[in-house]
Design an enzyme around this catalytic site. Structure first.
Site, PDB file in Angstrom:
ATOM      1  N   VAL A 126     -53.505  21.575 -83.942  1.00 28.52           N
ATOM      2  CA  VAL A 126     -54.808  21.846 -84.549  1.00 28.52           C
ATOM      3  C   VAL A 126     -55.651  22.684 -83.589  1.00 28.52           C
ATOM      4  CG1 VAL A 126     -56.825  20.864 -85.674  1.00 28.52           C
ATOM      5  CG2 VAL A 126     -54.658  19.633 -85.744  1.00 28.52           C
ATOM      6  N   ASP A 127     -55.633  22.325 -82.306  1.00 30.80           N
ATOM      7  CA  ASP A 127     -56.335  23.145 -81.314  1.00 30.80           C
ATOM      8  C   ASP A 127     -55.780  24.565 -81.278  1.00 30.80           C
ATOM      9  OD1 ASP A 127     -58.230  21.370 -80.312  1.00 30.80           O
ATOM     10  OD2 ASP A 127     -56.879  20.531 -78.821  1.00 30.80           O
ATOM     11  N   LEU A 128     -54.463  24.683 -81.302  1.00 28.10           N
ATOM     12  CA  LEU A 128     -53.848  26.005 -81.183  1.00 28.10           C
ATOM     13  C   LEU A 128     -54.154  26.868 -82.406  1.00 28.10           C
ATOM     14  CD1 LEU A 128     -50.404  24.948 -79.670  1.00 28.10           C
ATOM     15  CD2 LEU A 128     -52.435  25.755 -78.470  1.00 28.10           C
TER      16      LEU A 128
END
Length: 403
Positions: free
Chosen positions: A174-176
């Site tokens: 999700v961060d990426l």
């Protein structure tokens, strides 16, 4: 060659992963990225180890997302630090931040405040849940969002199987994804600014990104009204498309169309299986998944991994091994593409990093410098931006605003 973002300056107030992942890509593409860190400790991920780069206090986690940046230390809790940031912004094209909603407003570093000193500023805010809504004040972390956003509920074995439970993905996807959505949005805003002269405030939320990246699974629900279920390594819409046990290991079989299925059956010695009306089309294979998969499991388990990989490759049937990360970096294709890059490092001598996967005109797009040490460029950056204000910078240093 001159990189496409040469001449673009980014002030990066972000930390951890989503923001730094975005700014690392911008740095690889040629932007000057000034990473602002607190004088005491800097980016949290500097200490997220072990492992640490030998001879340093820099964690591998930090090294993964900060190539090509210039680190300056500024205490933005002090009024002088806030004023310094506002002055730096006048020299920048982009500000990137991932503070909680409203977190920078009290410092006068929010978009509305900074656009008064830089009207055409592109300002990108990354938060857990966005700038509005009932959850907007909450902190957001990748693991939480994988759960709240539906990804974990479709990842892992079904409840009825041994070990069946929701499982997170092995990296912070999700961060990426959020970092890359932020990147493309910033680039779009810069293109728009070149046409209209106007800046933009970009609102990117981990929750929004997680829901959007459900992709076909979200559409499976919206089309049918039924929530997709966890299926382990199986695919909800394609059969056979999963991992299978061989006589001595595992392979992934990824049959994407009926022709590939016929060729698989030929290799497996059961060409008539492809003529069976229950399995002749993908639609019918999905409808008869359990029966077909049980037959394929028996066939594949009878022979070793190497047989299947070589025989299926010859017939153009997509397949592959399940590699450890060590095996990934030993893979000849990965080595040929140069996905491990070594850079000189002042303390460690050398640091191995993962290459940017993008190439322009056959040239890999990696920044020229390794992830910076904390405050490594405070003196050089501020001296370049304010060449006639040495006394001013000395006073900030004496007050502990910068180091």
């Amino acid at each position: 060659m001159e990189k496409p973002l040469a001449g673009i300056r980014v002030l990066d107030l972000s930390r951890i992963l989503a923001g730094p992942w975005c700014s690392q890509h911008l740095a690889d593409m040629g932007a000057e990225v000034i990473k602002v860190e607190h004088p005491e400790g800097g980016d949290d991920t500097r200490g997220w180890g072990p492992p640490y780069l030998e001879g340093t206090q820099e964690a591998a986690y930090y090294l993964s997302a900060n190539r090509g940046k210039r680190s300056i230390t500024v205490d933005i809790a002090q009024p002088e630090g806030q004023a310094l940031i506002r002055e730096i912004v006048t020299h920048c094209d982009v500000v990137l931040e991932n503070f909680k909603v409203g977190g920078l407003k009290r410092y006068g570093l929010d978009y509305d405040s900074l656009k008064t000193v830089k009207p055409d500023l592109v300002y990108c805010s990354i938060t857990g849940f966005g700038q509005s809504g009932p959850y907007s004040k909450r902190a957001g972390y990748d693991f939480l969002l994988q759960g709240m956003g539906g990804l974990m509920d479709i990842t892992g074995r079904p409840d009825e199987e041994p070990g069946g439970e929701p499982v997170k993905v092995g990296v912070a996807v999700v961060d990426l994804f959020t970092g890359m959505y932020a990147t493309t949005s910033i680039l779009s805003a810069l293109i728009g600014r070149s046409r209209t002269g106007e800046g933009a405030w970009i609102d990117v939320a981990l929750m929004d990104v997680q829901v959007s990246m459900l992709a076909n699974q979200a559409m499976n629900y919206l089309t049918s009204g039924q929530s997709p279920q966890r299926m382990g390594n199986s695919h909800p819409n394609i059969v056979p498309y999963q991992a299978f046990s061989t006589a001595d290991g595992h392979i992934i079989l990824a049959v994407g169309n009926d022709g590939q299925f016929r060729r698989f059956c030929k290799v497996a010695g059961v060409p008539d299986l492809a003529l069976d009306k229950r399995f002749a089309s993908n639609r019918s294979r999905v409808q008869n998944r359990k029966l077909l998969v049980s037959n394929i499991e028996s066939l594949i388990r009878a022979k070793p991994t190497l047989f299947w990989l070589e025989a299926l490759e010859r017939e153009g049937v997509p397949c592959g091994p399940i590699n450890s990360i060590e095996q990934v970096f030993a893979d000849p294709q990965v080595q040929h593409r140069g996905l491990k890059v070594a850079m000189p490092h002042e303390e460690a001598g050398e640091v191995n990093l993962v290459s940017n996967p993008v190439r322009f005109n056959n040239n890999p797009m990696n920044a020229d410098t390794p992830p910076p040490r904390l405050g490594e460029h405070t003196e050089s950056v501020l001296s370049e931006l304010f060449p006639d204000r040495k006394g001013f910078l000395d006073s900030l240093r004496n007050k502990g605003v910068i180091l």
